[in-house]
Design a protein around this motif. Structure first.
Motif, mmCIF file in Angstrom:
data_model
loop_
_atom_site.group_PDB
_atom_site.id
_atom_site.type_symbol
_atom_site.label_atom_id
_atom_site.label_comp_id
_atom_site.label_asym_id
_atom_site.label_seq_id
_atom_site.Cartn_x
_atom_site.Cartn_y
_atom_site.Cartn_z
ATOM 1 N N ILE A 6 0.839 -1.206 0.000
ATOM 2 C CA ILE A 6 0.000 0.000 0.000
ATOM 3 C C ILE A 6 0.870 1.251 0.000
ATOM 4 O O ILE A 6 0.522 2.273 -0.597
ATOM 5 N N MET A 7 2.044 1.183 0.623
ATOM 6 C CA MET A 7 2.959 2.329 0.608
ATOM 7 C C MET A 7 3.562 2.541 -0.777
ATOM 8 O O MET A 7 3.860 3.663 -1.182
ATOM 9 N N LYS A 8 3.750 1.457 -1.517
ATOM 10 C CA LYS A 8 4.310 1.545 -2.866
ATOM 11 C C LYS A 8 3.270 2.041 -3.863
ATOM 12 O O LYS A 8 3.571 2.869 -4.747
ATOM 13 N N LEU A 9 2.037 1.533 -3.748
ATOM 14 C CA LEU A 9 1.024 1.794 -4.758
ATOM 15 C C LEU A 9 0.079 2.940 -4.411
ATOM 16 O O LEU A 9 -0.494 3.567 -5.310
ATOM 17 N N GLY A 10 -0.096 3.219 -3.116
ATOM 18 C CA GLY A 10 -1.039 4.246 -2.712
ATOM 19 C C GLY A 10 -0.651 5.664 -3.094
ATOM 20 O O GLY A 10 -1.411 6.355 -3.803
ATOM 21 N N PRO A 11 0.505 6.148 -2.650
ATOM 22 C CA PRO A 11 0.894 7.534 -2.948
ATOM 23 C C PRO A 11 0.876 7.908 -4.429
ATOM 24 O O PRO A 11 0.391 8.992 -4.784
ATOM 25 N N PRO A 12 1.377 7.057 -5.351
ATOM 26 C CA PRO A 12 1.302 7.432 -6.771
ATOM 27 C C PRO A 12 -0.132 7.605 -7.274
ATOM 28 O O PRO A 12 -0.364 8.277 -8.278
ATOM 29 N N ALA A 13 -1.083 6.970 -6.563
ATOM 30 C CA ALA A 13 -2.496 7.093 -6.940
ATOM 31 C C ALA A 13 -3.179 8.235 -6.192
ATOM 32 O O ALA A 13 -4.404 8.393 -6.268
ATOM 33 N N GLY A 14 -2.389 9.037 -5.455
ATOM 34 C CA GLY A 14 -2.951 10.161 -4.716
ATOM 35 C C GLY A 14 -3.559 9.772 -3.393
ATOM 36 O O GLY A 14 -4.399 10.510 -2.843
ATOM 37 N N ILE A 15 -3.150 8.631 -2.852
ATOM 38 C CA ILE A 15 -3.703 8.133 -1.585
ATOM 39 C C ILE A 15 -2.626 8.187 -0.509
ATOM 40 O O ILE A 15 -1.547 7.586 -0.663
ATOM 41 N N LYS A 16 -2.895 8.887 0.568
ATOM 42 C CA LYS A 16 -1.941 9.039 1.663
ATOM 43 C C LYS A 16 -2.220 7.996 2.741
ATOM 44 O O LYS A 16 -3.348 7.835 3.185
ATOM 45 N N VAL A 17 -1.178 7.286 3.150
ATOM 46 C CA VAL A 17 -1.302 6.272 4.197
ATOM 47 C C VAL A 17 -1.011 6.940 5.537
ATOM 48 O O VAL A 17 0.086 7.448 5.768
ATOM 49 N N LEU A 18 -1.984 6.925 6.438
ATOM 50 C CA LEU A 18 -1.903 7.703 7.678
ATOM 51 C C LEU A 18 -1.321 6.935 8.861
ATOM 52 O O LEU A 18 -0.718 7.543 9.753
ATOM 53 N N THR A 19 -1.512 5.613 8.905
ATOM 54 C CA THR A 19 -1.076 4.843 10.078
ATOM 55 C C THR A 19 -0.442 3.523 9.661
ATOM 56 O O THR A 19 -0.636 3.052 8.532
ATOM 57 N N ASN A 20 0.273 2.924 10.578
ATOM 58 C CA ASN A 20 0.840 1.584 10.415
ATOM 59 C C ASN A 20 0.694 0.858 11.743
ATOM 60 O O ASN A 20 1.648 0.648 12.479
ATOM 61 N N GLU A 21 -0.547 0.497 12.072
ATOM 62 C CA GLU A 21 -0.840 -0.209 13.320
ATOM 63 C C GLU A 21 -0.707 -1.713 13.110
ATOM 64 O O GLU A 21 -1.013 -2.232 12.041
ATOM 65 N N ARG A 22 -0.259 -2.426 14.146
ATOM 66 C CA ARG A 22 -0.057 -3.875 14.051
ATOM 67 C C ARG A 22 -0.664 -4.600 15.249
ATOM 68 O O ARG A 22 -0.853 -4.019 16.328
ATOM 69 N N TYR A 23 -0.939 -5.894 15.050
ATOM 70 C CA TYR A 23 -1.372 -6.749 16.150
ATOM 71 C C TYR A 23 -0.991 -8.189 15.842
ATOM 72 O O TYR A 23 -0.832 -8.571 14.677
ATOM 73 N N ALA A 24 -0.813 -8.979 16.901
ATOM 74 C CA ALA A 24 -0.460 -10.384 16.740
ATOM 75 C C ALA A 24 -1.698 -11.198 16.387
ATOM 76 O O ALA A 24 -2.821 -10.842 16.758
ATOM 77 N N ARG A 25 -1.492 -12.298 15.675
ATOM 78 C CA ARG A 25 -2.620 -13.151 15.302
ATOM 79 C C ARG A 25 -3.340 -13.726 16.516
ATOM 80 O O ARG A 25 -4.520 -14.096 16.422
ATOM 81 N N THR A 26 -2.645 -13.814 17.633
ATOM 82 C CA THR A 26 -3.248 -14.381 18.845
ATOM 83 C C THR A 26 -3.911 -13.328 19.730
ATOM 84 O O THR A 26 -4.507 -13.673 20.752
ATOM 85 N N LEU A 42 -8.745 5.913 13.992
ATOM 86 C CA LEU A 42 -9.915 6.775 13.821
ATOM 87 C C LEU A 42 -9.601 8.224 14.162
ATOM 88 O O LEU A 42 -10.253 9.148 13.637
ATOM 89 N N ALA A 43 -8.616 8.434 15.009
ATOM 90 C CA ALA A 43 -8.220 9.800 15.370
ATOM 91 C C ALA A 43 -7.659 10.558 14.168
ATOM 92 O O ALA A 43 -7.617 11.793 14.161
ATOM 93 N N THR A 44 -7.237 9.828 13.129
ATOM 94 C CA THR A 44 -6.704 10.471 11.921
ATOM 95 C C THR A 44 -7.791 10.780 10.898
ATOM 96 O O THR A 44 -7.499 11.347 9.837
#
Length: 357
Positions: free
Chosen positions: A98-118, A130-132
């Protein structure tokens, strides 16, 4: 890891000539080094970046699928997107895409949140996102744990668009997510919409046949792209093994090399997820094509609104047994495939279960 341990055992003790699996990207990546070290082809049933000449990846690459998502975002005037994904290789792949393909399409990536599968909650991550005030949310998740973000977003009344990856296209994801999944968008292989393809499409007939056979054993609605990708790995081998046998005998480095070369030469092989064309520079065999389910040309993938909407005989003699080992495959769900391969003179050396690593 468990995947690496099982792979070494199958190669060293069971004398496997080729490995199929696992279905988890972290496990596949860990197995890549063993494939190179032992000169044994590994057909991963998960989308991963190819690190060396002995690794193949059957599922559609993340970049192809995210390209479809970004196209949909752009068409629907999405300018900002908040990302949340697993804290592992799958999360890394989807975020990088999404970082590679989003910006060239005019889409700004606001967050990079993560969580474990468990993890059992992503409330803190969702509040930050949501704060963004994003126009859309993109979830780099797979399986039933992938439902957590949608559940949390629904609890907080989020009304924007929610996108998922092709790693969630299965019945258990829908069961766990329930009504919170209403209206989400996710890419999928054309297998998911096989009945909607034109009759002339090369994967329609084998896809519907596989689905009917699978669901006859495991129940209506049980067929999904995960098992279908594993099936396609066997389709590859059915096409490549007769070619490799012309150069060398199973159980040798020469045969494993011949098999690797034969896989790289596969052309117009119709599986149940795609028509594959491999090469030394393309160990996946799929290419980006328009996101559609009808019209002219090959359908590589389709965007789905969730909740809205050939056998090749093996040429070896009975004494020529090719060792095929599977890692991270559910024998209860893939038993039909295993039985079919045994009937063609190919020996399945072992099916090993693998936990998340």
């Amino acid at each position: 890891s468990v995947a690496v341990k099982n792979m070494r055992k199958m190669i060293q003790e069971d004398k496997a000539d080729v490995i199929i699996g696992t279905i988890f990207p972290p496990g596949c990546l860990a197995m890549s080094d063993v494939a190179l070290e032992t000169k044994t082809a590994a057909l991963c049933a998960a989308p991963i970046p190819i690190r060396n000449p002995w690794v193949f990846s059957v599922p559609h690459p993340v970049t192809i699928m995210v390209e479809g998502i970004v196209g949909h975002m752009k068409a629907n005037n999405v300018k900002t997107v908040a990302f949340i994904g697993h804290s592992d290789a799958w999360g890394d792949q989807t975020y990088d895409a999404i970082m590679k393909l989003g910006p060239p399409a005019g889409i700004k990536v606001l967050t990079n949140e993560r969580y474990a599968r468990t993890d059992t909650s992503v409330s803190a991550q969702i509040l930050k996102m949501l704060a963004t005030s994003p126009d859309a949310v993109f979830c780099g998740c797979t399986g039933t744990p992938g439902a957590l973000p949608s559940l949390a977003l629904a609890e907080r009344g989020y009304k924007g668009r929610v996108y998922h990856t092709h790693g969630v296209i299965n019945r258990d994801f829908l069961r766990v997510g329930g009504k919170s999944l209403e209206g989400i968008i996710a890419p999928a292989s054309p297998f998911a919409v096989a009945d909607q393809l034109q009759d002339s499409h090369p994967i329609k007939k084998p896809a519907l046949a596989y689905k009917a056979s699978y669901e006859a054993r495991f129940g209506a609605g049980s067929a999904n792209p995960f098992g279908a990708y594993t099936y396609d790995a066997y389709v590859w081998l059915n096409a490549a093994i007769p070619v490799a046998l012309k150069r060398a005998k199973p159980g040798t480095v020469e045969f494993r090399t011949a098999l690797r070369d034969a896989l790289e030469s596969l052309k117009d092989v119709a599986g149940v997820n795609a028509v594959y064309n491999l090469s030394p520079g393309n160990h996946n065999g799929t290419v980006a094509t328009p996101c559609a389910t009808d019209g002219d040309g090959e359908v590589t993938f389709a965007l789905l609104g969730i909740a809205r909407q050939q056998r090749v005989d093996h040429a070896a003699q009975p004494s020529e047994e090719i060792g095929i080992a599977g890692i991270g495959l559910d024998i209860s769900r893939n038993g039909r495939i295993v039985a079919g391969m045994r009937a063609q003179g190919i020996v399945i050396m072992g099916i090993a279960q693998e936990a998340h690593i």
